[in-house]
Design an enzyme around this catalytic site. Structure first.
Site, PDB file in Angstrom:
ATOM      1  N   ARG A 103      -2.153  12.136  -3.208  1.00 12.72           N
ATOM      2  CA  ARG A 103      -1.982  10.811  -3.845  1.00 12.72           C
ATOM      3  C   ARG A 103      -1.466  11.065  -5.252  1.00 12.72           C
ATOM      4  O   ARG A 103      -2.163  11.667  -6.070  1.00 12.72           O
ATOM      5  CB  ARG A 103      -3.318  10.054  -3.870  1.00 12.72           C
ATOM      6  CG  ARG A 103      -3.275   8.801  -4.726  1.00 12.72           C
ATOM      7  CD  ARG A 103      -4.489   7.915  -4.557  1.00 12.72           C
ATOM      8  NE  ARG A 103      -4.460   7.223  -3.282  1.00 12.72           N
ATOM      9  CZ  ARG A 103      -5.180   6.130  -3.003  1.00 12.72           C
ATOM     10  NH1 ARG A 103      -5.980   5.610  -3.931  1.00 12.72           N
ATOM     11  NH2 ARG A 103      -5.112   5.550  -1.821  1.00 12.72           N
ATOM     12  N   HIS A 130       2.895   3.597   0.558  1.00 14.76           N
ATOM     13  CA  HIS A 130       1.529   3.862   1.041  1.00 14.76           C
ATOM     14  C   HIS A 130       1.571   3.826   2.581  1.00 14.76           C
ATOM     15  O   HIS A 130       1.058   2.910   3.219  1.00 14.76           O
ATOM     16  CB  HIS A 130       0.582   2.807   0.479  1.00 14.76           C
ATOM     17  CG  HIS A 130      -0.874   3.164   0.562  1.00 14.76           C
ATOM     18  ND1 HIS A 130      -1.331   4.355   1.107  1.00 14.76           N
ATOM     19  CD2 HIS A 130      -1.987   2.482   0.169  1.00 14.76           C
ATOM     20  CE1 HIS A 130      -2.662   4.387   1.041  1.00 14.76           C
ATOM     21  NE2 HIS A 130      -3.082   3.269   0.474  1.00 14.76           N
ATOM     22  N   GLN A 133      -1.720   3.500   4.868  1.00 12.76           N
ATOM     23  CA  GLN A 133      -2.279   2.148   4.841  1.00 12.76           C
ATOM     24  C   GLN A 133      -1.576   1.259   5.858  1.00 12.76           C
ATOM     25  O   GLN A 133      -2.211   0.574   6.670  1.00 12.76           O
ATOM     26  CB  GLN A 133      -2.105   1.552   3.432  1.00 12.76           C
ATOM     27  CG  GLN A 133      -2.573   0.122   3.305  1.00 12.76           C
ATOM     28  CD  GLN A 133      -4.066   0.007   3.440  1.00 12.76           C
ATOM     29  OE1 GLN A 133      -4.807   0.664   2.730  1.00 12.76           O
ATOM     30  NE2 GLN A 133      -4.548  -0.819   4.361  1.00 12.76           N
ATOM     31  N   ASP A 225      -2.328  -8.020  -1.982  1.00 12.86           N
ATOM     32  CA  ASP A 225      -2.785  -6.807  -2.664  1.00 12.86           C
ATOM     33  C   ASP A 225      -2.919  -7.168  -4.146  1.00 12.86           C
ATOM     34  O   ASP A 225      -2.431  -8.226  -4.579  1.00 12.86           O
ATOM     35  CB  ASP A 225      -1.749  -5.691  -2.430  1.00 12.86           C
ATOM     36  CG  ASP A 225      -2.168  -4.341  -3.008  1.00 12.86           C
ATOM     37  OD1 ASP A 225      -3.355  -4.174  -3.378  1.00 12.86           O
ATOM     38  OD2 ASP A 225      -1.308  -3.430  -3.097  1.00 12.86           O
ATOM     39  N   CYS A 265      -5.299  -4.685   1.608  1.00 15.42           N
ATOM     40  CA  CYS A 265      -5.519  -3.237   1.744  1.00 15.42           C
ATOM     41  C   CYS A 265      -6.753  -2.782   0.996  1.00 15.42           C
ATOM     42  O   CYS A 265      -7.302  -1.731   1.321  1.00 15.42           O
ATOM     43  CB  CYS A 265      -4.287  -2.485   1.257  1.00 15.42           C
ATOM     44  SG  CYS A 265      -3.877  -2.856  -0.454  1.00 15.42           S
ATOM     45  N   ARG A 293      -8.772   2.549   8.975  1.00 16.07           N
ATOM     46  CA  ARG A 293      -8.214   3.698   8.237  1.00 16.07           C
ATOM     47  C   ARG A 293      -8.718   4.981   8.886  1.00 16.07           C
ATOM     48  O   ARG A 293      -7.991   5.956   9.032  1.00 16.07           O
ATOM     49  CB  ARG A 293      -8.645   3.659   6.759  1.00 16.07           C
ATOM     50  CG  ARG A 293      -8.160   2.483   5.943  1.00 16.07           C
ATOM     51  CD  ARG A 293      -6.665   2.454   5.759  1.00 16.07           C
ATOM     52  NE  ARG A 293      -6.123   3.644   5.135  1.00 16.07           N
ATOM     53  CZ  ARG A 293      -6.061   3.867   3.808  1.00 16.07           C
ATOM     54  NH1 ARG A 293      -6.452   2.919   2.971  1.00 16.07           N
ATOM     55  NH2 ARG A 293      -5.556   4.987   3.312  1.00 16.07           N
TER      56      ARG A 293
HETATM   57  N1   CP Z   1      -6.488   0.927   0.404  1.00 16.07           N
HETATM   58  C1   CP Z   1      -6.663   2.098  -0.210  1.00 16.07           C
HETATM   59  O1   CP Z   1      -5.847   3.036  -0.124  1.00 16.07           O
HETATM   60  O2   CP Z   1      -7.849   2.182  -0.889  1.00 16.07           O
HETATM   61  P1   CP Z   1      -8.251   3.329  -1.899  1.00 16.07           P
HETATM   62  O3   CP Z   1      -7.356   3.226  -3.093  1.00 16.07           O
HETATM   63  O4   CP Z   1      -9.691   3.068  -2.233  1.00 16.07           O
HETATM   64  O5   CP Z   1      -8.065   4.658  -1.217  1.00 16.07           O
HETATM   65  N1  NVA Z   2      -1.014  -1.346  -4.725  1.00 18.92           N
HETATM   66  C1  NVA Z   2      -2.313  -0.757  -4.938  1.00 18.92           C
HETATM   67  C2  NVA Z   2      -2.840  -0.218  -3.645  1.00 18.92           C
HETATM   68  C3  NVA Z   2      -4.186   0.423  -3.716  1.00 18.92           C
HETATM   69  C4  NVA Z   2      -4.625   0.971  -2.408  1.00 18.92           C
HETATM   70  C5  NVA Z   2      -2.223   0.332  -5.972  1.00 18.92           C
HETATM   71  O1  NVA Z   2      -1.273   1.133  -5.919  1.00 18.92           O
HETATM   72  O2  NVA Z   2      -3.092   0.386  -6.843  1.00 18.92           O
END
Ligand code: CP
Ligand code: NVA
Length: 309
Positions: A103, A130, A133, A225, A265, A293
């Site tokens: 990440r 992502h 997701q 989101d 999400c 997930r």
């Molecule tokens: N939806 C998602 O990826 O959640 P986190 O940021 O908690 O991993």
């Molecule tokens: N769009 C959000 C998604 C988190 C899972 C972010 O990047 O913070």
């Protein structure tokens, strides 16, 4: 030859459908208390530059259920690209682990990691995409709806990483996907162009509007989101003003199909992009979505790290 999952575009539609079947099987086994140690003795490294609840926990639990092991490496642990080059870190990790979930802020960082490792790299979220997701979201809808083709999904809010991956996912699966965002917050131009090109073969419809009500009308699914993603926190005040009118609330739900399903999400900022009433209401499938997930990512792990892969 190793396979990575950097973008949904890395998989064909048939491969995604195979992931759905495998995830369904693994989910059933888990519910029946049957073990499924498909990755026994394997190790997954999680390299995270940003915080996470769902992605981290679901991948760690997935490895436990599959008979393997996961190692979480927080930003301060390895500082890839600062303490040593990404190339050197990647080459070292390849000698010990069987796969990596990363990440990162910069999307190119995950691509670099994939380039220099000899083990599969899975994108656990970047500023651009992502994919895990959205594959899990598609699996959730596959479980709940007769078919994905022609389904009308309205994404209300920021044209962010989740929205970009949704464009690729919708294009691949033939979904009618409408993004409703304020002016200036459209999805990534290049992603939209590539998704549009793919949609010609699958009859997906991809649209952008600045009118949330228009997008919600006739929607089978309302998706939202946060308005300020990780890394955009300093723009929060401006975004709170700009996104007024893009909240998923009861009035918006009332415009959609009677059996509309509401997705997010997570994490959610209750009272901003979604109200408590809708998030906890009868149309919400948000917790099923979070649960999945685990199941769909297990299928991804078996596909990429399994001995038969
Ligand atoms: N939806 C998602 O990826 O959640 P986190 O940021 O908690 O991993
Ligand atoms: N769009 C959000 C998604 C988190 C899972 C972010 O990047 O913070």
């Amino acid at each position: 030859m190793k396979r990575d999952l950097i973008s949904i575009r890395d998989f064909t539609r048939e491969e995604i459908e195979a992931l759905f079947s495998l995830a369904t099987d693994l989910k059933r086994r888990l519910k029946r208390g049957k073990s499924h140690p498909r990755l026994s003795g394997k190790t997954l490294a999680l390299i995270f530059e940003k915080p996470s609840l769902r992605t981290r926990v679901s991948f760690e639990v997935a490895m436990t259920h599959l008979g393997g092991h996961a190692i979480y490496l927080a930003p301060q642990d390895i500082r890839l690209g600062a303490r040593e080059t990404v190339e050197d870190g990647a080459r070292n990790l390849s000698r010990w682990v069987d796969g990596i979930v990363a990440r990162t802020f910069e999307h190119a960082q995950v691509e670099r990691l994939a380039q220099y490792t000899t083990v599969p790299v899975i994108n656990g979220l970047t500023d651009l995409l992502h994919p895990c997701q959205v594959l899990c979201d598609l699996f959730t809808l596959h479980e709940k709806r007769e078919k994905l083709k022609g389904l009308r999904v309205a994404f209300i809010g920021d044209g962010n990483n989740v929205c970009n991956s949704w464009l690729y996912g919708a294009a691949k699966m033939g979904i009618h996907f409408t993004v409703a965002c304020p002016k200036g917050y459209e999805p990534h131009r290049d992603v939209f162009t590539k998704a549009r090109a793919e949609s010609e073969a699958t009859y997906a419809v991809l649209e952008i509007t600045h009118d949330a009500a228009r997008a919600a009308r006739e929607a089978d699914v309302l998706y939202t989101d946060v308005w300020a993603s990780m890394g955009h926190e300093e723009q929060r005040a401006k975004r709170m003003r700009d996104f007024k009118g893009f909240q998923v609330n009861q009035s918006l739900v009332n415009l959609a199909q009677k059996d509309v399903q509401v997705m997010h999400c997570l994490p959610a900022h209750r009272g901003e992009e979604i109200t408590d009433e809708v998030m906890d209401g009868l149309h919400s499938i948000i917790l099923d979505q979070a649960e999945n997930r685990l199941h769909l990512q297990k299928a991804i792990l078996v596909k990429l790290l399994g001995d038969e892969s």
